[in-house]
Write an enzyme that holds these catalytic residues in place. Structure first.
Site, PDB file in Angstrom:
ATOM      1  CB  SER A 138      -0.954  -0.040   1.200  1.00  0.00           C
ATOM      2  OG  SER A 138      -1.941   0.954   1.099  1.00  0.00           O
TER       3      SER A 138
ATOM      4  CG  ASP B 176      -6.469  -3.827  -3.546  1.00  0.00           C
ATOM      5  OD1 ASP B 176      -7.291  -2.919  -3.299  1.00  0.00           O
ATOM      6  OD2 ASP B 176      -5.243  -3.689  -3.389  1.00  0.00           O
TER       7      ASP B 176
ATOM      8  CG  HIS C 122      -5.694  -2.196   0.009  1.00  0.00           C
ATOM      9  ND1 HIS C 122      -4.813  -2.172  -1.058  1.00  0.00           N
ATOM     10  CD2 HIS C 122      -5.150  -1.407   0.979  1.00  0.00           C
ATOM     11  CE1 HIS C 122      -3.782  -1.396  -0.753  1.00  0.00           C
ATOM     12  NE2 HIS C 122      -3.957  -0.939   0.475  1.00  0.00           N
TER      13      HIS C 122
END
Length: 369
Positions: free
Chosen positions: A150, A316, A349
């Site tokens: 991320s 995601d 995610h």
């Protein structure tokens, strides 16, 4: 640039030189909190820098001092694990702008008062500048690898693009080369929730006995939804009621998913600073490697000699697979060696933080190459 204190868990390094920032200012007296695992070998070539995500911290594989929970990647980092600390010297710093020991808006300014909104606006590249100052102090020249998921993946990519000789391997998980407009929009909702809270007080809430916990809680609730998949929410909660037999016909948390989000929001306020949330999400919103390099993403990597591995997850929707594919295409155009894999995982995610055994194998295999 500075001399590090003895390497222990959550050591804090204070830089002796001002840190230049993308906004044009320089920040003096920067403090960087970090943890290390394993030992640097005699050749100094076994260091792995791990960059944390938006609301993460340096407590990578050790107990968090506030929550009492295991480190956020405890399952991945340690002796014999995917990132094996019997082989690698693992370094995890708290990012610039945060609130777990590294300089940020809650830190003292030169006048002794918290910086609050006087703290300069920072970028992902500024965070990486602080990381490199730490590496220099620790005697780490070229990294064996830089790894992040991320926002941590953004830091890894920024390091590769701007300091192409500092890492031999770059592993970016569930990341992007630029912040998509939809994500900027979600982040703006969170920032506005914080700033609309009367207790925000223009950011000067420190030492007043009041903090914008309600606004920060709502920001966290909104963001947390984006970290999960519809399948996860449906399977875990569905439309089941929370501790009741029938709907209340009111605005309490009737549904389990509502109760869960409220818990996530409220618990978050106990470990994170609202102003740090503003600064870090703004840094993410500004992130755009192509813009930094004249408009072409491939140009960001033309001087890079590192090997790259990109990982995405099929559920995601915050940083979908197309973001990793775009990065792979840009790296191919720049002539950089890159491997790319989309993994099946039900968690959305947040999959990079959860039990996805195939991810463990990908990481261990890439670090072995």
């Amino acid at each position: 640039m500075a001399k590090a204190a003895p390497v222990t868990a959550s050591t804090v390094l204070e830089l002796t030189e001002a840190l230049p920032l993308d906004c044009g200012q320089s920040l003096a007296g920067v403090r960087i909190a970090y943890e290390t695992y394993g030992s640097l070998n005699a050749a100094g070539d076994n260091a792995v820098l791990i960059c944390h995500a938006t609301t993460g911290d340096q407590y990578l594989a050790s107990t968090h001092p506030i929550t009492g929970k295991p480190g956020w990647w405890d399952r991945m980092v340690g002796p014999g694990k995917g990132i094996d600390t019997d082989r690698f010297y693992v370094i995890c710093p708290n990012v610039l702008g945060s609130c777990m020991g590294t300089s940020g808006p809650s830190s003292p300014a030169p006048d002794g008062q918290p910086w609050a909104m006087r703290f300069p606006v920072i970028t992902i590249r500024d965070m990486v500048r602080a990381h490199l100052a730490l590496l220099d102090a620790l005697g780490v020249g070229q990294l064996h690898a830089v790894v992040g998921g991320s926002m941590g993946g953004m830091q890894a990519l920024s390091l590769a693009a701007n300091w192409p000789d500092r890492a031999r391997r770059v592993l970016a998980i569930a990341a992007t080369g630029e912040m998509p407009a939809q994500n900027i929009a979600f982040q703006e909702v969170g920032r506005q929730a914080v700033m609309a809270d009367p207790n925000w007080q223009g950011g000067a809430y420190y030492n007043t006995g009041k903090a914008p916990d309600a606004g920060l809680s709502v920001a966290r609730m909104a963001a947390h939804i984006t970290y999960l998949s519809q399948a996860t929410l449906s399977e875990k909660f569905g439309r089941r009621l929370q501790d009741r037999e029938a709907k209340s016909f009111g605005f309490d948390a009737d549904f389990q998913v509502e109760s869960y989000l409220r818990y996530q929001g409220e618990s978050f306020t106990g470990r994170f600073d609202a102003n740090s949330y503003l600064y870090i999400t703004r840094a993410m919103s500004y992130f755009d490697l192509a813009e930094e390099c004249g408009g072409l993403l491939a140009d960001a990597f033309t001087d890079c000699k590192a090997r790259f591995c990109l990982v995405s997850f099929d559920t995601d929707w915050l940083y979908p697979t197309i973001e990793s594919r775009n990065l792979a295409h840009a790296l191919n155009a720049a002539g950089a060696p890159v491997s790319f894999v989309e993994l099946a995982a039900p968690f959305g995610h947040d999959s990079f933080l959860l039990e996805v055994p195939e991810l463990d194998r990908v990481i261990a295999g890439f670090l072995d190459q």
